[in-house]
Design an enzyme around this catalytic site. Structure first.
Site, PDB file in Angstrom:
ATOM      1  N   HIS A  19       0.820  -1.212   0.000  1.00 15.34           N
ATOM      2  CA  HIS A  19       0.000   0.000   0.000  1.00 15.34           C
ATOM      3  C   HIS A  19       0.858   1.268   0.000  1.00 15.34           C
ATOM      4  O   HIS A  19       0.344   2.350  -0.245  1.00 15.34           O
ATOM      5  CB  HIS A  19      -0.919  -0.017   1.222  1.00 15.34           C
ATOM      6  CG  HIS A  19      -2.352   0.283   0.924  1.00 15.34           C
ATOM      7  ND1 HIS A  19      -2.894   0.339  -0.341  1.00 15.34           N
ATOM      8  CD2 HIS A  19      -3.389   0.553   1.771  1.00 15.34           C
ATOM      9  CE1 HIS A  19      -4.185   0.614  -0.256  1.00 15.34           C
ATOM     10  NE2 HIS A  19      -4.503   0.767   1.005  1.00 15.34           N
ATOM     11  N   TYR A  64      -3.999   8.356   7.205  1.00 13.91           N
ATOM     12  CA  TYR A  64      -4.031   6.997   6.689  1.00 13.91           C
ATOM     13  C   TYR A  64      -4.603   7.042   5.285  1.00 13.91           C
ATOM     14  O   TYR A  64      -5.206   8.029   4.867  1.00 13.91           O
ATOM     15  CB  TYR A  64      -4.795   6.062   7.629  1.00 13.91           C
ATOM     16  CG  TYR A  64      -3.962   5.739   8.842  1.00 13.91           C
ATOM     17  CD1 TYR A  64      -2.994   4.745   8.786  1.00 13.91           C
ATOM     18  CD2 TYR A  64      -4.094   6.477  10.012  1.00 13.91           C
ATOM     19  CE1 TYR A  64      -2.177   4.472   9.870  1.00 13.91           C
ATOM     20  CE2 TYR A  64      -3.283   6.210  11.108  1.00 13.91           C
ATOM     21  CZ  TYR A  64      -2.331   5.208  11.030  1.00 13.91           C
ATOM     22  OH  TYR A  64      -1.515   4.947  12.097  1.00 13.91           O
ATOM     23  N   ASN A  66      -7.097   5.987   3.570  1.00 13.70           N
ATOM     24  CA  ASN A  66      -8.484   6.330   3.244  1.00 13.70           C
ATOM     25  C   ASN A  66      -8.822   7.802   3.508  1.00 13.70           C
ATOM     26  O   ASN A  66      -9.921   8.238   3.200  1.00 13.70           O
ATOM     27  CB  ASN A  66      -9.461   5.407   3.968  1.00 13.70           C
ATOM     28  CG  ASN A  66      -9.350   5.500   5.474  1.00 13.70           C
ATOM     29  OD1 ASN A  66      -8.363   5.992   6.010  1.00 13.70           O
ATOM     30  ND2 ASN A  66     -10.369   5.018   6.162  1.00 13.70           N
ATOM     31  N   ASP A  91      -0.655   2.302  -5.356  1.00  7.45           N
ATOM     32  CA  ASP A  91      -0.614   0.867  -5.644  1.00  7.45           C
ATOM     33  C   ASP A  91      -1.868   0.430  -6.384  1.00  7.45           C
ATOM     34  O   ASP A  91      -2.935   0.997  -6.185  1.00  7.45           O
ATOM     35  CB  ASP A  91      -0.481   0.078  -4.340  1.00  7.45           C
ATOM     36  CG  ASP A  91      -1.625   0.355  -3.372  1.00  7.45           C
ATOM     37  OD1 ASP A  91      -1.731   1.504  -2.879  1.00  7.45           O
ATOM     38  OD2 ASP A  91      -2.427  -0.558  -3.108  1.00  7.45           O
ATOM     39  N   ASN A 112      -9.271   3.179  -1.790  1.00  8.98           N
ATOM     40  CA  ASN A 112      -9.793   4.180  -0.859  1.00  8.98           C
ATOM     41  C   ASN A 112      -9.001   5.481  -0.841  1.00  8.98           C
ATOM     42  O   ASN A 112      -9.564   6.547  -0.597  1.00  8.98           O
ATOM     43  CB  ASN A 112      -9.897   3.596   0.550  1.00  8.98           C
ATOM     44  CG  ASN A 112     -11.006   2.583   0.642  1.00  8.98           C
ATOM     45  OD1 ASN A 112     -12.010   2.684  -0.068  1.00  8.98           O
ATOM     46  ND2 ASN A 112     -10.844   1.596   1.506  1.00  8.98           N
TER      47      ASN A 112
END
Length: 186
Positions: A19, A64, A66, A91, A112
Site C-alpha cells: 500500500h 491513513y 483512506n 498501488d 480508498n
C-alpha cells in the site's frame, strides 16, 4: 508549480508494504536528488524543490490511506496549485508487480486513497501513476495483502517499477503528460 503526491500509510509499521508504493516513488525521487521531506503542513510531509528549472512539490500525506484527500486538498489550495498540475501515485491490485500505468483521469477502482482524493478534489480528472502490486494468490483478505510486504521473488520487479515511475515523474516536469504516457505505457 507541479505537485507529485505518493499515497501510503504513515509510520514504520507500513514502510515497505504494498500500500506504500506511492511513498516508495517519492522516496526514490528524494534519494536521487539528495532531497528530504523537510516541511510539514496539513497532515502531510513534503519538500518544495526545483528540478531543471521546474518547481515541484513532493508530498507524502501523513493521514491513513483512506483520508489522503484530507492532506492533498489543503496543500494544493495553500500553494495555489491547479489540479491539472498534480500527479498521484498509488498501488494497484490489477497490475502485476513490475508494471506501471499512467492515466490522465479515471475512477477510484475500489482504492480508498483515490476515492478520498476524488472526493476532496471534486473531480476524477487528475493524473495518476499506478504501481502494480498484483492480487493475492491465496485466500488472503485484500486488506491484509496490501498491508503486507512484497515477497522476495517480487522485489526486483517492484524496484524496477518504482524507478520507472520516478523516471516518468521527472519526464513530466519536462514535457506534457500525454507524451509521458505514450513513452511509459508500452
Amino acid at each position: 508549480m507541479k505537485c507529485i503526491v505518493g499515497l501510503g500509510n504513515p509510520g514504520k509499521k507500513y514502510k515497505d508494504t504494498r500500500h506504500n508504493a506511492g511513498f516508495m516513488v517519492i522516496d526514490e525521487l528524494l534519494h536521487r536528488h539528495g532531497w528530504s521531506l523537510n516541511k510539514t503542513k496539513f497532515n502531510a510531509d513534503y519538500a518544495m524543490e526545483t528540478l531543471n528549472g521546474n518547481k515541484v512539490l513532493l508530498v507524502e500525506p501523513q493521514t491513513y490511506m483512506n483520508l489522503s484527500g484530507d492532506a492533498i486538498r489543503p496543500l494544493l489550495d495553500y500553494y495555489s496549485i491547479d489540479v491539472e498540475d498534480v500527479v498521484v501515485i498509488y498501488d494497484d491490485l490489477d497490475l502485476p508487480p513490475g508494471k506501471i500505468r499512467l492515466r490522465q483521469k479515471g475512477g477510484h477502482g475500489g482504492h480508498n486513497g483515490i476515492r478520498s482524493t476524488i472526493s476532496h478534489l471534486g473531480t476524477k480528472e487528475f493524473k495518476r501513476i499506478r504501481i502494480g502490486v498484483g492480487r493475492p494468490t491465496t485466500p488472503l483478505p485484500v486488506v491484509d495483502y496490501v498491508l503486507g510486504s512484497f515477497h522476495k521473488a517480487e522485489q526486483e520487479d517492484v524496484k524496477h517499477s518504482i524507478e520507472k515511475a520516478a523516471d516518468a515523474c521527472e519526464a513530466w516536469l519536462e514535457k506534457p503528460f500525454l507524451e509521458v504516457m505514450n513513452d511509459y505505457n508500452s
